[in-house]
Design an enzyme around this catalytic site. Structure first.
Site, PDB file in Angstrom:
ATOM      1  N   GLY A  70       0.805  -1.220   0.000  1.00 48.54           N
ATOM      2  CA  GLY A  70       0.000   0.000   0.000  1.00 48.54           C
ATOM      3  C   GLY A  70       0.835   1.266   0.000  1.00 48.54           C
ATOM      4  O   GLY A  70       0.508   2.247  -0.672  1.00 48.54           O
ATOM      5  N   GLN A 173      -7.649   0.226   3.838  1.00 49.34           N
ATOM      6  CA  GLN A 173      -8.460  -0.269   4.960  1.00 49.34           C
ATOM      7  C   GLN A 173      -9.890  -0.559   4.537  1.00 49.34           C
ATOM      8  O   GLN A 173     -10.616  -1.283   5.226  1.00 49.34           O
ATOM      9  CB  GLN A 173      -8.476   0.748   6.101  1.00 49.34           C
ATOM     10  CG  GLN A 173      -7.140   0.932   6.789  1.00 49.34           C
ATOM     11  CD  GLN A 173      -6.708  -0.274   7.611  1.00 49.34           C
ATOM     12  OE1 GLN A 173      -7.526  -1.099   8.028  1.00 49.34           O
ATOM     13  NE2 GLN A 173      -5.423  -0.384   7.852  1.00 49.34           N
ATOM     14  N   HIS A 195      -2.077  -7.573   2.463  1.00 51.59           N
ATOM     15  CA  HIS A 195      -2.028  -8.137   3.828  1.00 51.59           C
ATOM     16  C   HIS A 195      -3.151  -7.622   4.729  1.00 51.59           C
ATOM     17  O   HIS A 195      -3.312  -8.101   5.849  1.00 51.59           O
ATOM     18  CB  HIS A 195      -0.642  -7.934   4.459  1.00 51.59           C
ATOM     19  CG  HIS A 195      -0.317  -6.558   4.934  1.00 51.59           C
ATOM     20  ND1 HIS A 195      -0.342  -6.209   6.262  1.00 51.59           N
ATOM     21  CD2 HIS A 195       0.060  -5.439   4.274  1.00 51.59           C
ATOM     22  CE1 HIS A 195       0.026  -4.937   6.394  1.00 51.59           C
ATOM     23  NE2 HIS A 195       0.270  -4.443   5.194  1.00 51.59           N
ATOM     24  N   THR A 231      11.388  -7.164 -10.881  1.00 52.35           N
ATOM     25  CA  THR A 231      10.907  -8.520 -11.166  1.00 52.35           C
ATOM     26  C   THR A 231       9.626  -8.781 -10.390  1.00 52.35           C
ATOM     27  O   THR A 231       9.514  -8.423  -9.212  1.00 52.35           O
ATOM     28  CB  THR A 231      11.999  -9.547 -10.781  1.00 52.35           C
ATOM     29  OG1 THR A 231      13.152  -9.260 -11.553  1.00 52.35           O
ATOM     30  CG2 THR A 231      11.534 -10.973 -11.034  1.00 52.35           C
ATOM     31  N   CYS A 319       2.145   1.910  12.632  1.00 57.07           N
ATOM     32  CA  CYS A 319       3.402   2.584  12.304  1.00 57.07           C
ATOM     33  C   CYS A 319       3.775   3.627  13.342  1.00 57.07           C
ATOM     34  O   CYS A 319       4.922   3.999  13.442  1.00 57.07           O
ATOM     35  CB  CYS A 319       3.292   3.250  10.940  1.00 57.07           C
ATOM     36  SG  CYS A 319       2.347   2.301   9.761  1.00 57.07           S
TER      37      CYS A 319
HETATM   38  N1  PLP Z   1      -2.763   3.109   3.828  1.00 61.31           N
HETATM   39  C1  PLP Z   1      -3.470   2.734   4.896  1.00 61.31           C
HETATM   40  C2  PLP Z   1      -4.795   3.374   5.141  1.00 61.31           C
HETATM   41  C3  PLP Z   1      -2.980   1.772   5.764  1.00 61.31           C
HETATM   42  O1  PLP Z   1      -3.691   1.410   6.835  1.00 61.31           O
HETATM   43  C4  PLP Z   1      -1.715   1.181   5.493  1.00 61.31           C
HETATM   44  C5  PLP Z   1      -1.127   0.198   6.425  1.00 61.31           C
HETATM   45  O2  PLP Z   1      -1.257   0.310   7.622  1.00 61.31           O
HETATM   46  C6  PLP Z   1      -1.023   1.594   4.352  1.00 61.31           C
HETATM   47  C7  PLP Z   1      -1.572   2.556   3.540  1.00 61.31           C
HETATM   48  C8  PLP Z   1       0.307   1.018   3.997  1.00 61.31           C
HETATM   49  O3  PLP Z   1       0.171  -0.274   3.432  1.00 61.31           O
HETATM   50  P1  PLP Z   1       1.389  -1.302   3.459  1.00 61.31           P
HETATM   51  O4  PLP Z   1       1.487  -1.818   4.857  1.00 61.31           O
HETATM   52  O5  PLP Z   1       0.984  -2.376   2.493  1.00 61.31           O
HETATM   53  O6  PLP Z   1       2.593  -0.579   2.995  1.00 61.31           O
END
Ligand code: PLP
Length: 374
Positions: A70, A173, A195, A231, A319
């Site tokens: 993401g 989400q 994921h 790749t 995060c």
């Molecule tokens: N955007 C949102 C709203 C998310 O909740 C997250 C992950 O927590 C991401 C982007 C980032 O995705 P990824 O963990 O696949 O990099």
């Protein structure tokens, strides 16, 4: 027993996903960019997965760009669009850092405020829009508080006020819970991450609608029609397609079941814990999100007690849960710092059960009480 209530951070992989991936981790190991028989075996898996992903996102196969998750999809959308079409970038104040920081890496980023319920203030957004805007990024559902944004209204507003802009939506989400294909139909760019819906980590996709150009942010061999080099993660992409299929086919049933569990959890905690508040408007949230704030409690201390009692939860987004500053989402919603400091996100998923809720209802109220009396 453990109650895993952190599905917004990541979800367990669905068994059928691993099964779909296994051949591509073993005998179908080829690099799909090659031209021989082994490469073709991998290419076939990649092409089939692309069809599935496109259909689940309401896009055409050629509009799908596979990414490493993401974060990369959001960066490609914002930075890639900006490089192809320089101009101002606008996003809401409650975006995930993948969007917020990508915007801040560019000149003149603007953030639109949200109302106390977490929904973007459309009048304030309108004020930020004009013909100098290149991209407007508004997430479909928020990762901390679960609020769903009125994307169709945003699309209309952008069409009226910012004729040179496209809309990007971070649907990372939203995908487990909402019909992204329908709700994001008006967005030029749509990001998802496997994921978060029972697929593997490190794989995602960006829908780039026909006619919209993005400059690559990762340069190299020119894969994905020169929009994203590297790749192919064939097994990951095949796994994402299987996870999407499983999610979409059972989405209505999962949403209905999980909403009942979530309501029992939220109502149970609000009844058992004095001076607890629910963040946002429950009627306008994804079904798996329960977000509460407790006065007189530090989230980090609460998470430690909950972990000890077998409840896996989060304070804000995964995060930032190591950091002590209040969440930018809660700040933008106007939650007072003292209350934001006691925030708790419990996020349910398709594997959540009544037993998870029972354990959470047993463990959380005494933990809050213990912290308040210490
Ligand atoms: N955007 C949102 C709203 C998310 O909740 C997250 C992950 O927590 C991401 C982007 C980032 O995705 P990824 O963990 O696949 O990099």
């Amino acid at each position: 027993m453990t109650a895993y209530l952190d599905h917004a951070a990541t979800t367990p992989m669905r068994p059928e996903v691993l099964e779909a991936m296994m051949p591509f981790l073993t005998e179908r190991f080829g690099n799909p960019s090659g031209s021989h028989a082994v490469a073709r075996e991998a290419r076939k898996g990649l092409d089939e997965a692309r069809e599935v992903v496109a259909e689940c996102l309401g896009a055409r196969p050629g509009e799908i760009v596979f990414t490493a998750g993401g974060t990369e999809a959001d960066n490609l959308a914002i930075v890639g669009r900006y490089r192809a079409h320089p101009g101002r970038v606008v996003c809401t104040a409650v975006e995930h850092h993948a969007v917020l920081h990508a915007c801040r890496s560019l000149p003149e980023p603007c953030t639109a405020p949200v109302r106390p319920d977490g929904v973007v203030d459309l009048a304030a957004l309108a004020e930020l829009l004009d013909e100098t805007v290149s991209v407007v990024s508004v997430m479909l559902a928020n990762n901390e508080v679960g609020t769903v944004q009125p994307l169709a209204d945003v699309v209309e507003l952008v069409r009226d006020r910012a004729p040179n802009a496209v809309v990007h939506t971070d649907a990372v989400q939203a995908f487990p819970w909402l019909d992204v294909a329908a709700l994001a139909a008006g967005a030029a760019l749509v990001a998802v991450s496997a994921h978060k819906f029972g697929g593997p980590k490190g794989v995602g996709a960006l829908v780039v609608r026909e006619g919209v150009t993005v400059e690559p942010v990762i340069h190299g061999g020119g894969q994905e029609r020169d929009r994203r080099s590297g790749t192919y993660n064939v097994a990951g992409i095949v796994g994402m397609a299987a996870a999407m299929q499983g999610t979409v086919s059972r989405r209505a049933e999962t949403v209905a079941r999980v909403r009942i569990l979530r309501d029992r959890l939220a109502d149970g905690l609000l009844t058992a814990i004095p001076d607890a508040t629910e963040t946002g408007d429950r009627a306008n949230k994804i079904a798996g999100n329960c977000h509460l704030a407790f006065a007189g409690v530090e989230s980090e201390a609460l998470l430690v007690l909950l972990d000890g009692g077998g409840v896996c939860a989060a304070a804000g987004s995964a995060c930032t849960s190591g950091a002590v500053e209040p969440s930018h989402v809660l700040t933008a919603m106007g939650v007072p710092p003292a209350r934001a400091a006691g925030a708790l996100r419990l996020s349910l998923g398709s594997t959540s059960t009544d037993a998870d809720i029972d354990l959470a209802l047993d463990v959380i109220p005494p933990a809050v009480e213990r912290l308040r009396s210490s």
